[in-house]
Design an enzyme around this catalytic site. Structure first.
Site, PDB file in Angstrom:
ATOM      1  N   CYS A 134       0.833  -1.203   0.000  1.00 53.83           N
ATOM      2  CA  CYS A 134       0.000   0.000   0.000  1.00 53.83           C
ATOM      3  C   CYS A 134       0.865   1.249   0.000  1.00 53.83           C
ATOM      4  O   CYS A 134       1.433   1.626   1.036  1.00 53.83           O
ATOM      5  CB  CYS A 134      -0.939   0.011   1.211  1.00 53.83           C
ATOM      6  SG  CYS A 134      -1.997   1.470   1.302  1.00 53.83           S
ATOM      7  N   CYS A 137      -0.419   4.050   2.249  1.00 58.69           N
ATOM      8  CA  CYS A 137      -0.215   3.798   3.675  1.00 58.69           C
ATOM      9  C   CYS A 137       1.232   4.039   4.097  1.00 58.69           C
ATOM     10  O   CYS A 137       1.493   4.599   5.162  1.00 58.69           O
ATOM     11  CB  CYS A 137      -0.587   2.353   4.009  1.00 58.69           C
ATOM     12  SG  CYS A 137      -2.215   1.822   3.452  1.00 58.69           S
ATOM     13  N   ASP A 138       2.180   3.600   3.276  1.00 57.91           N
ATOM     14  CA  ASP A 138       3.558   3.502   3.731  1.00 57.91           C
ATOM     15  C   ASP A 138       4.555   4.389   3.003  1.00 57.91           C
ATOM     16  O   ASP A 138       5.725   4.435   3.388  1.00 57.91           O
ATOM     17  CB  ASP A 138       4.027   2.041   3.613  1.00 57.91           C
ATOM     18  CG  ASP A 138       3.201   1.097   4.466  1.00 57.91           C
ATOM     19  OD1 ASP A 138       2.703   1.538   5.520  1.00 57.91           O
ATOM     20  OD2 ASP A 138       3.036  -0.075   4.080  1.00 57.91           O
TER      21      ASP A 138
END
Length: 310
Positions: A134, A137-138
């Site tokens: 992701c 997300c990261d």
């Protein structure tokens, strides 16, 4: 046979949020945890974009907090996996792996989607240690780092473009010489000076040390030679698989297998059966959007049960 007014299948952010809302409405929902209690967030070391946690929170801790909150409002959690369902009549029947059967007046499906993996050495053990599925997300954690994006479709191009906001270099690795992405997505990625290319390369192994990922070993499909591409992070962008196998086609899905819901609701094609989270979301796939859709499913479910006088 055990009977419940509402059964929630899955315990990611969507399922547990639904459990919190139904619990507060005195519906005493049963939550069946499935094979990965807590969902994909349990494999995420740091969640930095969930509102209310200015210093971030670990994925397992966030899900544990949600679980405790659901318990507080009267939800019951049960270990196990649903293997098939009978949705032909109400009450619906759920068949569990261990042979038990449960009936329910309503069902909320929040079984999520599983990111497709490469199936190579070093991959699974480095999830959260440099291997990610992701970018949204990261990506923030890879400022001024070298990153590899594996994939050749629209998602891979989109994630490569997004990651250039943080990384010093983003290298796209794809096992074919031709990309599957649409022309406009390819053109956008190729026009970004931070994006470099290693096409016609087959990933063989994620290489890491005690501090995390250091590179990706690949095979040049033209020469057969192996090479090591150095990188601080590897993002897998080869698609997701919605976890709907246990439904055996009993509910309508789109061409990728995601459950379809009526626009603006969580209602599936069968009254009393609702869907939320990544199992019906092929676009956003974020913890906060999953939680929001879990709220929607709980409110829709509560309204359905009230109107049916059950």
């Amino acid at each position: 046979m055990e009977h419940h007014r509402a059964v929630i299948i899955g315990t990611g952010p969507a399922g547990l949020t639904a459990a919190i809302y139904l619990g507060r409405a005195n519906m005493t929902p049963l939550v069946i945890e499935g094979i990965q209690p807590g969902g994909q967030l349990t494999t995420t070391t740091e969640v930095d974009n969930f509102p209310g946690f200015p210093d971030g929170i670990s994925g397992p801790e966030l899900m544990d907090n949600m679980r405790k909150q659901a318990f507080r409002f009267g939800a019951t959690l049960r270990a196990g996996r649903v293997t098939k369902v009978d949705l032909s009549k109400r009450p619906f029947t759920l068949y569990l792996e261990e042979g038990d059967m449960i009936t329910a007046d309503s069902i909320i499906i929040s079984t999520g989607a599983t990111a497709k993996k490469l199936g190579i050495p070093g991959e699974l053990e480095n999830i959260g240690k440099g291997v990610s599925v992701c970018a949204t997300c990261d990506g923030f954690f890879f400022r001024n780092k070298k990153i590899i994006v594996v994939g050749g479709g629209d998602t891979a191009m989109e994630e490569a473009q997004f990651l250039t906001r943080f990384a010093s270099e983003v290298r796209v690795v794809h096992r074919r010489n031709e990309l599957k992405a649409s022309k406009i997505m390819q053109d956008n990625a190729r026009g970004n000076q931070k994006v470099t290319w290693s096409l016609n390369r087959t990933p063989l192994e994620v290489v890491a040390d005690t501090n995390g990922v250091t590179g990706l070993k690949v095979r040049n499909n033209e020469t057969g030679e192996e090479e090591l591409i150095q990188a601080d992070g590897i993002f897998l962008a080869i698609g997701h698989e919605p976890n709907t196998g246990f439904l055996e086609g009993k509910l309508p899905t789109d061409e990728l297998g995601y459950l379809q819901v009526q626009p603006g609701t969580s209602q599936t094609g069968i009254p009393g059966v609702f869907a939320c989270g990544d199992v019906q979301d092929r676009i956003y796939r974020q913890a906060i959007t999953s939680a929001g859709s879990g709220c929607m499913a709980a409110l829709d479910c509560e309204r359905f049960l009230s109107e049916s006088h059950e």
